[in-house]
Design an enzyme around this catalytic site. Sequence first.
Site, PDB file in Angstrom:
ATOM      1  N   HIS A  87     -11.646  -2.463   5.960  1.00 55.58           N
ATOM      2  CA  HIS A  87     -11.267  -1.104   5.573  1.00 55.58           C
ATOM      3  C   HIS A  87     -12.276  -0.517   4.600  1.00 55.58           C
ATOM      4  CE1 HIS A  87      -6.786  -1.369   6.824  1.00 55.58           C
ATOM      5  NE2 HIS A  87      -7.490  -0.662   7.687  1.00 55.58           N
ATOM      6  N   HIS A 116      -5.075  -3.781  -6.684  1.00 55.63           N
ATOM      7  CA  HIS A 116      -4.939  -2.740  -5.661  1.00 55.63           C
ATOM      8  C   HIS A 116      -3.774  -1.808  -5.956  1.00 55.63           C
ATOM      9  CE1 HIS A 116      -6.921  -5.634  -2.534  1.00 55.63           C
ATOM     10  NE2 HIS A 116      -7.706  -5.366  -3.562  1.00 55.63           N
ATOM     11  N   HIS A 173       0.631  -2.599   4.417  1.00 55.64           N
ATOM     12  CA  HIS A 173       0.783  -3.313   3.142  1.00 55.64           C
ATOM     13  C   HIS A 173       2.209  -3.821   2.980  1.00 55.64           C
ATOM     14  CE1 HIS A 173      -3.148  -2.004   1.557  1.00 55.64           C
ATOM     15  NE2 HIS A 173      -2.920  -0.925   2.285  1.00 55.64           N
ATOM     16  N   ASP A 204      -2.176  -7.800  -3.908  1.00 53.59           N
ATOM     17  CA  ASP A 204      -2.078  -6.401  -3.475  1.00 53.59           C
ATOM     18  C   ASP A 204      -0.778  -5.748  -3.957  1.00 53.59           C
ATOM     19  OD1 ASP A 204      -2.269  -4.026  -2.010  1.00 53.59           O
ATOM     20  OD2 ASP A 204      -1.838  -4.967  -0.067  1.00 53.59           O
ATOM     21  N   HIS A 224      -2.438  -7.555   8.539  1.00 46.35           N
ATOM     22  CA  HIS A 224      -2.608  -6.250   7.905  1.00 46.35           C
ATOM     23  C   HIS A 224      -2.630  -5.231   9.038  1.00 46.35           C
ATOM     24  CE1 HIS A 224      -3.973  -3.484   4.864  1.00 46.35           C
ATOM     25  NE2 HIS A 224      -5.261  -3.549   5.102  1.00 46.35           N
ATOM     26  N   HIS A 234       4.334   5.552  12.660  1.00 52.32           N
ATOM     27  CA  HIS A 234       3.384   4.879  11.772  1.00 52.32           C
ATOM     28  C   HIS A 234       4.115   3.804  10.989  1.00 52.32           C
ATOM     29  CE1 HIS A 234       0.156   4.049   9.051  1.00 52.32           C
ATOM     30  NE2 HIS A 234       0.919   4.329   8.012  1.00 52.32           N
ATOM     31  N   ASP A 242     -23.188  11.773  -3.381  1.00 54.43           N
ATOM     32  CA  ASP A 242     -23.358  12.969  -2.563  1.00 54.43           C
ATOM     33  C   ASP A 242     -24.226  12.597  -1.375  1.00 54.43           C
ATOM     34  OD1 ASP A 242     -23.753  15.494  -1.579  1.00 54.43           O
ATOM     35  OD2 ASP A 242     -25.289  15.997  -3.054  1.00 54.43           O
ATOM     36  N   HIS A 283     -11.734  -7.756   4.319  1.00 53.30           N
ATOM     37  CA  HIS A 283     -11.507  -7.096   5.614  1.00 53.30           C
ATOM     38  C   HIS A 283     -12.273  -5.783   5.680  1.00 53.30           C
ATOM     39  CE1 HIS A 283      -8.549  -5.135   3.055  1.00 53.30           C
ATOM     40  NE2 HIS A 283      -8.357  -4.217   3.971  1.00 53.30           N
ATOM     41  N   SER A 286       3.228   0.945   7.764  1.00 54.31           N
ATOM     42  CA  SER A 286       2.218   0.608   6.762  1.00 54.31           C
ATOM     43  C   SER A 286       1.594  -0.770   7.022  1.00 54.31           C
ATOM     44  CB  SER A 286       2.848   0.626   5.371  1.00 54.31           C
ATOM     45  OG  SER A 286       1.940   0.131   4.416  1.00 54.31           O
TER      46      SER A 286
HETATM   47 ZN    ZN Z   1      -7.221  -1.678   0.772  1.00 49.90          ZN
HETATM   48 ZN    ZN Z   2      -6.865  -2.635   4.015  1.00 51.17          ZN
END
Ligand code: ZN
Ligand code: ZN
Length: 565
Positions: free
Chosen positions: A81, A396, A374, A201, A147, A370, A452, A79, A372
């Site tokens: 993210h 994870h 997960h 996860d 998710h 909010h 950097d 995914h 989550s």
């Molecule tokens: Zn993640």
């Molecule tokens: Zn994610």
Amino acid sequence: MNQSAVPDVSPGTLEVVPLGGLGEFGMNMMAVSWEDTTILIDAGVMFPDPDQLGVDLIIPDLTYVEARGNKVKALILTHGHEDHIGAVPHVLDRFEGPVYGTAMTLALIVPKLEEHGIDPGDRLKTVKPRDTIVVGPLSVEFIRVTHSMPDCVALAITSPAGTIVHTGDFKIDQTPIDGEHFDLHRFAELGARGVLALFADSTNVDRKGFTGPEIEVIDAFEELFTSTEGKLVVALFSSSIYRMQLLVDLAVQFERKVAFVGRSIVRNAEIAQRLGFLRVPAGIQIRDADVPEYASQDVLCLATGSQGEPQAALSRISIDDHRFVHVGEDDTVVFSARAIPGNEKAIARTMSHIARRGADVVTDSMKHVHVSGHGSVEELKLMLSLVRPRYFVPIHGEYRQLAQHARIAKQVMSGREPRLQVLLAQDGDIVQFDARGARIADKAPAGRVLIDVTRIGEVGDEVLRDRRHLAADGVVIAVVAIGRQSGSLIGEPELVARGFVFGEEQESAMFKDASGVITECIASSSVEERADQGLMTEKLRGELRRFFKKRSGRRPLVLPVLMEI
Ligand SMILES: [Zn+2]
Ligand SMILES: [Zn+2]
């Protein structure tokens, strides 16, 4: 480490090597190999702690990937993210094959590659849930999971040794905003057929119960839409497309216009709208430049900066330094994201700035704004029950979370046949599966590489902060003392250089001017900016980089150290 440190894959063995994300939060990456075929799963970044000066991003050590050379055949993404795709631009030139991902995931990669001046050609291959692709002796099936963003998948990878399931990130949202349901059936089918190993996860393993669905935050936001007399500003992750949809829908209901504020959120909202993942009715969306033209009670701003990032829109707004969006009395600013560990101080500073403007600050500890993305412990148990793996490898998470997930797996699987075996692996562990069983057999090079990113000059100009770089361009440390009360400069800034190859005279002249740049930068900053160390450090870093690039043609690593006296 040299390449000989990476052992060949043993014949008749499925080898899985986590390269990131096992033992830390972020930079998720894993290599799966059968003989001469290696596929990579995800290539994520991790964000540095604020005290890791001069570091913009952290990516996994790619020594293992390089050692596998042309045996690396494909990169598979779960995914979009950052902790799963952020390192894609750094990985793409280490192998030749395709990159597989869903439409949303790949769309989020395109601008990243553009920023790095990389043309992927026809390497990006769009897949859908339930598709299967074949890479040599391995086949990879994509399975829909839910998710905090759309178009996320888990993977079932079938090798001659058996099938392994990689969950990606997931929670089990039974009322998904886009109506695309978690494919419980497929996990169950795979479980019934027999799964060799599950990689799952562990992010929320220490939360009891079930994580709520995305729609759970509607009530709190309805209240805020009702009670806020002025502007409503919601800070959220630019990938939180579901949250955006929900807020856009509420804006329609409560007759507010919606402005996306901040580069990444504008871009992601555009991508999501183009792909149909975000629906904004005509006439609702306005540009941030249009915000001043509307009465504040008619405006909802969705802004970047929920983590207190000094460059993000909300930070600018909080010190009244945004060109178009200003907040004051009657306005409400909502932090609709969790604080990533390490960012608490920066977030608290931003909140104080906003409070000073007279606006209300709302966080998820005050209202349920909010939820989550997960799964909590009951969802993790359900995944184990469905898949019923022979071996279990928690992924994870920090080590304590992996260990806790292992404990839970043993509970869930106790009494079942065949007995579950847990392999508590960390980054670099070579996990082998073969006819004799499974084990952590060896160690491959793994670790972190600090990146950097030079924000000035040509786009995509970035420098690996390794020794070669330091040897070529060196490092400049600027020690700047600032009065705690006045916020003004105390004494002369002190500059120290290493590996910055110039004559003594030339150097002292350049440093004298650099010192002038610092003085000027501080003098021209507002009192609020000066009181914000993170923001001033960023500002000084940018100014000094620009100065040294112009004066010397070099890009030394610039580390401003601000001391409050
Ligand atoms: Zn993640
Ligand atoms: Zn994610």
